[in-house]
Write an enzyme that holds these catalytic residues in place. Structure first.
Site, PDB file in Angstrom:
ATOM      1  CD  GLU A   1      -3.334   0.879   1.705  1.00 29.96           C
ATOM      2  OE1 GLU A   1      -3.674  -0.296   1.938  1.00 29.96           O
ATOM      3  OE2 GLU A   1      -4.075   1.851   1.921  1.00 29.96           O
TER       4      GLU A   1
ATOM      5  CG  ASP B   1      -5.962   0.192   8.432  1.00 28.45           C
ATOM      6  OD1 ASP B   1      -6.134   0.488   9.627  1.00 28.45           O
ATOM      7  OD2 ASP B   1      -6.201   0.964   7.488  1.00 28.45           O
TER       8      ASP B   1
HETATM    9  P1  ADP Z   1     -10.920   1.625   2.760  1.00 27.67           P
HETATM   10  O1  ADP Z   1      -9.658   0.867   2.945  1.00 27.67           O
HETATM   11  O2  ADP Z   1     -11.277   2.455   3.941  1.00 27.67           O
HETATM   12  O3  ADP Z   1     -12.073   0.778   2.335  1.00 27.67           O
HETATM   13  P2  ADP Z   1      -9.378   2.777   0.640  1.00 27.67           P
HETATM   14  O4  ADP Z   1      -9.576   3.952  -0.224  1.00 27.67           O
HETATM   15  O5  ADP Z   1      -8.120   2.680   1.436  1.00 27.67           O
HETATM   16  O6  ADP Z   1     -10.671   2.662   1.584  1.00 27.67           O
HETATM   17  O7  ADP Z   1      -9.442   1.465  -0.239  1.00 27.67           O
HETATM   18  C1  ADP Z   1     -10.529   1.240  -1.098  1.00 27.67           C
HETATM   19  C2  ADP Z   1     -10.004   0.798  -2.452  1.00 27.67           C
HETATM   20  O8  ADP Z   1      -9.429  -0.530  -2.349  1.00 27.67           O
HETATM   21  C3  ADP Z   1     -11.116   0.626  -3.468  1.00 27.67           C
HETATM   22  O9  ADP Z   1     -11.399   1.862  -4.106  1.00 27.67           O
HETATM   23  C4  ADP Z   1     -10.514  -0.380  -4.423  1.00 27.67           C
HETATM   24  O10 ADP Z   1      -9.586   0.246  -5.288  1.00 27.67           O
HETATM   25  C5  ADP Z   1      -9.719  -1.278  -3.493  1.00 27.67           C
HETATM   26  N1  ADP Z   1     -10.514  -2.455  -3.056  1.00 27.67           N
HETATM   27  C6  ADP Z   1     -10.809  -2.782  -1.785  1.00 27.67           C
HETATM   28  N2  ADP Z   1     -11.536  -3.924  -1.737  1.00 27.67           N
HETATM   29  C7  ADP Z   1     -11.679  -4.337  -3.000  1.00 27.67           C
HETATM   30  C8  ADP Z   1     -12.342  -5.461  -3.617  1.00 27.67           C
HETATM   31  N3  ADP Z   1     -12.992  -6.375  -2.905  1.00 27.67           N
HETATM   32  N4  ADP Z   1     -12.278  -5.553  -4.968  1.00 27.67           N
HETATM   33  C9  ADP Z   1     -11.613  -4.639  -5.692  1.00 27.67           C
HETATM   34  N5  ADP Z   1     -10.999  -3.566  -5.181  1.00 27.67           N
HETATM   35  C10 ADP Z   1     -11.023  -3.397  -3.853  1.00 27.67           C
HETATM   36 MG    MG Z   2      -7.723   1.728   3.212  1.00 25.44          MG
END
Ligand code: ADP
Ligand code: MG
Length: 385
Positions: free
Chosen positions: A163, A175
């Protein structure tokens, strides 16, 4: 090629790729009870893994191609060459899983490629860390697939590296650590300096309590400099005060040295120093079974994030204030801030009234409708097949 929602991930994998997955692994999202914006300061945090997980099915390919698809994205099957594994810019969701393959390829030389299907129920971008859930599911699957025996803290560090470097998000280690090391029934007291952990029982349902998660469904931009600037302020305070970390100074000693810091540096670092104390005080309250005190600590964290660290927003404040006005034991924003989710520790019998009141308060303020979840502490990442 579409993905059928009703079939199992293994069946969907077979339909998509014409073979069964070698490994299926899952990793959860998280909520953080207390200890916000201190993981990158060698601080203490107290998150727990939620029930919602991201599941990854994976099989090796002989050729050096990654074919990847997610049920949570509308996109079709995406193909990437293993030879092109360099940190990516842009917005593509595939950066998260491919970043983990990239981080692991620094440890071992993958000979071929992978077919990967992702499915899950961690809400994306709601502050429940779907990104870490996805990274940790991939890391857990690869660890099993290649019998790497990587320790849990190291697996978390690999996911964080994906990340930080590959996605380009300078998140701390919380996390990924809790997604991998969380345990059912307990919150995870995590020392972000060395990733040592203690499981603190958080068995609230026999007490008639519930943890309500309120997803504001908004994401604002910070107007007065970003998260990086706030982090830099805390690091500056450490340098000016000549200490190794904000955790190495007591609150009274920090306050006594206020004149050595400019106002912004002081107020941001004050959040860090007091927030770390709140985590340890919170653990003491939980050990004593004092949920009233624990709730007050959660609320104090919100006030500090709102007034000192200044990362709250009107939606989060309305959620917290409404929950408290209805008798929540404690409530606060969680995650990065400026949107995302808040939590409220409430009596279970109040759940429906609480949801209605918060939804009405949002409507009255002209905000978009919030979403609600409840969760108890659940298991961390695991291999399913
Ligand atoms: P959070 O971690 O709080 O949910 P973030 O912005 O850090 O928010 O991460 C979200 C991003 O991670 C999504 O926009 C997508 O790009 C990716 N992501 C997370 N889970 C998935 C999933 N199950 N399938 C595809 N992409 C995912
Ligand atoms: Mg996140």
């Amino acid at each position: 090629m579409g993905i059928k929602k009703i079939a199992t991930i293994g069946e969907n994998f077979l339909t998509l790729f014409g073979t069964t997955p070698e490994i299926v692994a899952a990793a959860p999202g998280r909520v953080n009870l207390v200890g916000e914006h201190v993981d990158f300061l060698d601080g203490f945090v107290l998150p727990f893994a939620i029930e919602a997980v991201t599941t990854v099915a994976i099989a090796r390919r002989a050729d050096p191609k990654i074919r990847i698809i997610s049920s949570q994205q509308t996109s079709e099957l995406i193909t990437v060459n293993m030879a092109d594994l360099a940190p990516m810019t842009g917005e593509a969701w595939t950066r998260y899983p491919i970043g983990v393959i990239w981080a692991m390829s620094e440890l071992l030389n993958f000979k071929g490629g992978f077919d990967i299907l992702i499915d899950g129920n961690v809400p994306l971008g709601a502050g429940l860390s779907s990104s870490a859930a996805l990274e940790c599911a991939v890391a857990t699957a690869l660890n099993e697939l290649f019998s790497l025996n990587i320790s849990k803290p190291d697996l978390a560090r690999i996911a964080q590296r994906a990340e930080n470097i590959y996605v380009g998000m300078p998140c701390g280690i919380m996390d990924q650590s809790v997604s991998i090391m969380g345990e059912k029934g307990s919150a995870l007291l995590l020392d972000c300096r060395d990733l040592s952990t203690e499981h603190i029982p958080f068995n609230i349902s026999p007490l008639g309590l519930e943890l309500l998660v309120i997803d504001t469904q908004v994401h604002h931009e910070l107007t007065d400099g970003g998260y990086g600037e706030r982090r830099a302020s805390c690091e500056k305070a450490v340098t000016v005060l000549g200490i190794t970390s904000l955790r190495d100074i007591s609150v009274p000693d920090f306050v006594a040295r206020a004149s050595e810091l400019d106002e912004t540096t002081y107020i941001r670092a004050f959040h860090g120093v007091t927030e770390m104390k709140r985590v340890l005080d919170g653990v003491a309250a939980l050990r004593a079974g004092d949920f009233k005190e624990f709730g007050a600590i959660i609320t104090a964290s919100h006030i500090s994030l709102r007034d000192n660290y200044t990362v709250s927003c009107p939606e989060l404040n309305v959620a917290v204030e409404t929950a408290l006005s209805l008798g929540a034991l404690g409530s606060r924003m969680i995650g990065g801030g400026y949107g995302g989710s808040a939590i409220a520790l409430i009596r279970a019998e109040q759940t429906e009234d609480m949801k209605k009141a918060i939804a009405s308060a949002f409507a009255a303020a002209g905000f978009i409708a919030p979403r609600f979840f409840t969760s108890l502490p659940s298991a961390g990442a695991r291999v399913i097949k």
